[in-house]
Design a protein around this motif. Structure first.
Motif, PDB file in Angstrom:
ATOM      1  N   VAL A  48       0.825  -1.219   0.000  1.00 47.74           N
ATOM      2  CA  VAL A  48       0.000   0.000   0.000  1.00 47.74           C
ATOM      3  C   VAL A  48       0.853   1.261   0.000  1.00 47.74           C
ATOM      4  N   ASP A  49       2.138   1.132   0.317  1.00 45.58           N
ATOM      5  CA  ASP A  49       3.027   2.291   0.339  1.00 45.58           C
ATOM      6  C   ASP A  49       3.587   2.634  -1.030  1.00 45.58           C
ATOM      7  N   LEU A  50       3.443   1.751  -2.009  1.00 40.15           N
ATOM      8  CA  LEU A  50       4.084   1.937  -3.302  1.00 40.15           C
ATOM      9  C   LEU A  50       3.416   3.043  -4.106  1.00 40.15           C
ATOM     10  N   ALA A  51       4.228   3.943  -4.641  1.00 38.76           N
ATOM     11  CA  ALA A  51       3.768   5.005  -5.542  1.00 38.76           C
ATOM     12  C   ALA A  51       4.431   4.800  -6.894  1.00 38.76           C
ATOM     13  N   CYS A  52       4.001   5.563  -7.874  1.00 35.32           N
ATOM     14  CA  CYS A  52       4.623   5.482  -9.195  1.00 35.32           C
ATOM     15  C   CYS A  52       6.126   5.706  -9.053  1.00 35.32           C
ATOM     16  N   PRO A  53       6.958   4.760  -9.499  1.00 33.54           N
ATOM     17  CA  PRO A  53       8.402   4.886  -9.274  1.00 33.54           C
ATOM     18  C   PRO A  53       9.116   5.800 -10.251  1.00 33.54           C
ATOM     19  N   ALA A  54       8.418   6.292 -11.250  1.00 32.80           N
ATOM     20  CA  ALA A  54       9.061   7.075 -12.308  1.00 32.80           C
ATOM     21  C   ALA A  54       8.680   8.550 -12.208  1.00 32.80           C
ATOM     22  N   LEU A  55       9.649   9.423 -12.489  1.00 29.34           N
ATOM     23  CA  LEU A  55       9.417  10.871 -12.570  1.00 29.34           C
ATOM     24  C   LEU A  55      10.036  11.378 -13.867  1.00 29.34           C
ATOM     25  N   PRO A  56       9.496  10.959 -15.010  1.00 24.59           N
ATOM     26  CA  PRO A  56      10.137  11.280 -16.293  1.00 24.59           C
ATOM     27  C   PRO A  56       9.822  12.684 -16.780  1.00 24.59           C
ATOM     28  N   THR A  57      10.728  13.222 -17.591  1.00 25.62           N
ATOM     29  CA  THR A  57      10.398  14.444 -18.330  1.00 25.62           C
ATOM     30  C   THR A  57       9.505  14.109 -19.514  1.00 25.62           C
ATOM     31  N   LYS A  58       9.593  12.854 -19.990  1.00 24.88           N
ATOM     32  CA  LYS A  58       8.763  12.405 -21.115  1.00 24.88           C
ATOM     33  C   LYS A  58       8.647  10.888 -21.081  1.00 24.88           C
ATOM     34  N   ILE A  59       7.558  10.406 -21.666  1.00 24.03           N
ATOM     35  CA  ILE A  59       7.308   8.975 -21.809  1.00 24.03           C
ATOM     36  C   ILE A  59       7.259   8.706 -23.313  1.00 24.03           C
ATOM     37  N   VAL A  60       8.249   7.985 -23.817  1.00 23.44           N
ATOM     38  CA  VAL A  60       8.349   7.701 -25.243  1.00 23.44           C
ATOM     39  C   VAL A  60       7.821   6.291 -25.477  1.00 23.44           C
ATOM     40  N   CYS A  61       6.820   6.167 -26.330  1.00 23.05           N
ATOM     41  CA  CYS A  61       6.183   4.882 -26.574  1.00 23.05           C
ATOM     42  C   CYS A  61       6.488   4.396 -27.988  1.00 23.05           C
ATOM     43  N   VAL A  62       6.508   3.078 -28.138  1.00 18.47           N
ATOM     44  CA  VAL A  62       6.798   2.453 -29.421  1.00 18.47           C
ATOM     45  C   VAL A  62       5.573   1.675 -29.863  1.00 18.47           C
ATOM     46  N   GLY A  63       5.031   2.021 -31.003  1.00 16.81           N
ATOM     47  CA  GLY A  63       3.839   1.360 -31.512  1.00 16.81           C
ATOM     48  C   GLY A  63       4.177   0.181 -32.412  1.00 16.81           C
ATOM     49  N   ARG A  64       3.346  -0.851 -32.330  1.00 15.05           N
ATOM     50  CA  ARG A  64       3.425  -1.991 -33.261  1.00 15.05           C
ATOM     51  C   ARG A  64       4.801  -2.652 -33.265  1.00 15.05           C
ATOM     52  N   ASN A  65       5.369  -2.848 -32.073  1.00 19.72           N
ATOM     53  CA  ASN A  65       6.686  -3.462 -31.967  1.00 19.72           C
ATOM     54  C   ASN A  65       6.606  -4.978 -31.842  1.00 19.72           C
ATOM     55  N   TYR A  66       5.389  -5.513 -31.811  1.00 18.98           N
ATOM     56  CA  TYR A  66       5.162  -6.955 -31.897  1.00 18.98           C
ATOM     57  C   TYR A  66       4.304  -7.185 -33.139  1.00 18.98           C
ATOM     58  N   ALA A  67       4.768  -8.026 -34.038  1.00 21.15           N
ATOM     59  CA  ALA A  67       4.070  -8.220 -35.305  1.00 21.15           C
ATOM     60  C   ALA A  67       2.643  -8.704 -35.102  1.00 21.15           C
ATOM     61  N   ALA A  68       2.422  -9.586 -34.124  1.00 20.56           N
ATOM     62  CA  ALA A  68       1.081 -10.127 -33.912  1.00 20.56           C
ATOM     63  C   ALA A  68       0.116  -9.047 -33.437  1.00 20.56           C
ATOM     64  N   HIS A  69       0.607  -8.086 -32.659  1.00 23.11           N
ATOM     65  CA  HIS A  69      -0.253  -6.986 -32.222  1.00 23.11           C
ATOM     66  C   HIS A  69      -0.614  -6.085 -33.394  1.00 23.11           C
ATOM     67  N   ALA A  70       0.357  -5.788 -34.239  1.00 21.47           N
ATOM     68  CA  ALA A  70       0.042  -4.986 -35.432  1.00 21.47           C
ATOM     69  C   ALA A  70      -1.032  -5.678 -36.260  1.00 21.47           C
TER      70      ALA A  70
END
Length: 269
Positions: A48-70
């Motif tokens: 219950v003490d856990l908070a989001c561990p990240a404090l990024p300036t940006k979140i960079v996401c990669v789309g369709r990096n698994y062929a089956a998902h695409a």
């Protein structure tokens, strides 16, 4: 090593970073990727003490990096990494709620391996890219699929507040090419893929992104999702679980968040 950001609800203190050693949390004076050091204080901790561990300036996401998902979404596999951004305001941590926006009728889960950058990274080569990685975590790229299709580009459909669960902590010692990424809704496994199935692995992604934009310490890369994405409704529990692909191999663990409609007491921090 395992690093967390803790926000004990029964203590009047701001969230703090700590290295987890079993039931003990060794408090640090700053984020570890910024050179935070142990203060000498050790405290007990629970989930219950856990908070989001990240404090990024940006979140960079990669789309369709698994062929089956695409394929499951009717898309072609891109010829180079497909990048988009999620805002830091979309972050939530363990035990918090994804809030379903009234603008969307189809919100879906995407379970992913997250990469946390450890030092400033610009135009690095793939063979040196892992030297710039601090560690790994679980990420949810929550998506308003109907809005994504309507808008064509991804900003609105993926950028709502609470649309980026991250946690439960950051692991610094594992092989990113030897993991399983699973997404479970109400204990039902919907996604189960291996990071070895990625079209571009972590070194290639870090190198490619760093040629586009400077990655700062603490920035998060969401590396793409396996097939099996599906809808979320109010009352669901979403679990994103990243484990070792081989028996006994080191993984990260499970990130658990709930799903709520706006006005049902859901909140983000």
């Amino acid at each position: 090593m395992r690093f967390a950001r803790l926000a004990p609800p029964d203590q009047d203190r701001p969230p703090f970073f700590a290295r987890l050693e079993g039931a003990a949390a060794l408090v640090h004076d700053a984020p570890p990727w910024l050179g935070g050091k142990p203060t000498g204080e050790a405290v007990a901790w629970t989930d219950v003490d856990l908070a989001c561990p990240a404090l990024p300036t940006k979140i960079v996401c990669v789309g369709r990096n698994y062929a089956a998902h695409a394929k499951e979404l009717g898309n072609e596999v891109p010829v180079e990494p497909l990048l988009f951004l999620k805002p830091p305001s979309s972050l939530i941590g363990p035990g918090q709620s994804i809030v379903l926006p009234p603008e969307s009728q189809r919100v879906e889960h995407e379970a992913e391996l997250g990469v946390v950058i450890g030092r400033r990274c610009k135009a690095v080569r793939p063979e040196e890219a892992l030297d710039y990685v601090f560690g790994y975590t679980c990420v949810g790229d929550i998506t308003a699929r109907d809005l994504q299709r309507k808008d064509v580009q991804f900003t609105r459909g993926k950028g709502f507040d609470t649309f980026c669960p991250v946690g439960p902590w950051i692991e610094t010692e594992l092989d990113p090419a030897a993991l399983r990424v699973r997404g479970l809704v109400n204990t039902q496994v919907r996604q189960d893929g291996a990071t070895s199935q990625m079209i571009w692995g972590v070194p290639a992604l870090v190198a490619y992104i760093s040629r586009v934009m400077t990655l700062e310490p603490g920035d998060v890369i969401a590396t793409g999702t396996p097939e099996g994405v599906g809808p979320l409704v109010s009352g669901d529990e979403l679990v994103i679980d990243v484990v070792g692909a081989a028996a006994g191999a080191r993984g990260i663990g499970a990130l658990r968040v709930s799903v709520a409609a706006r006005g049902n007491g859901a909140s983000a921090r």
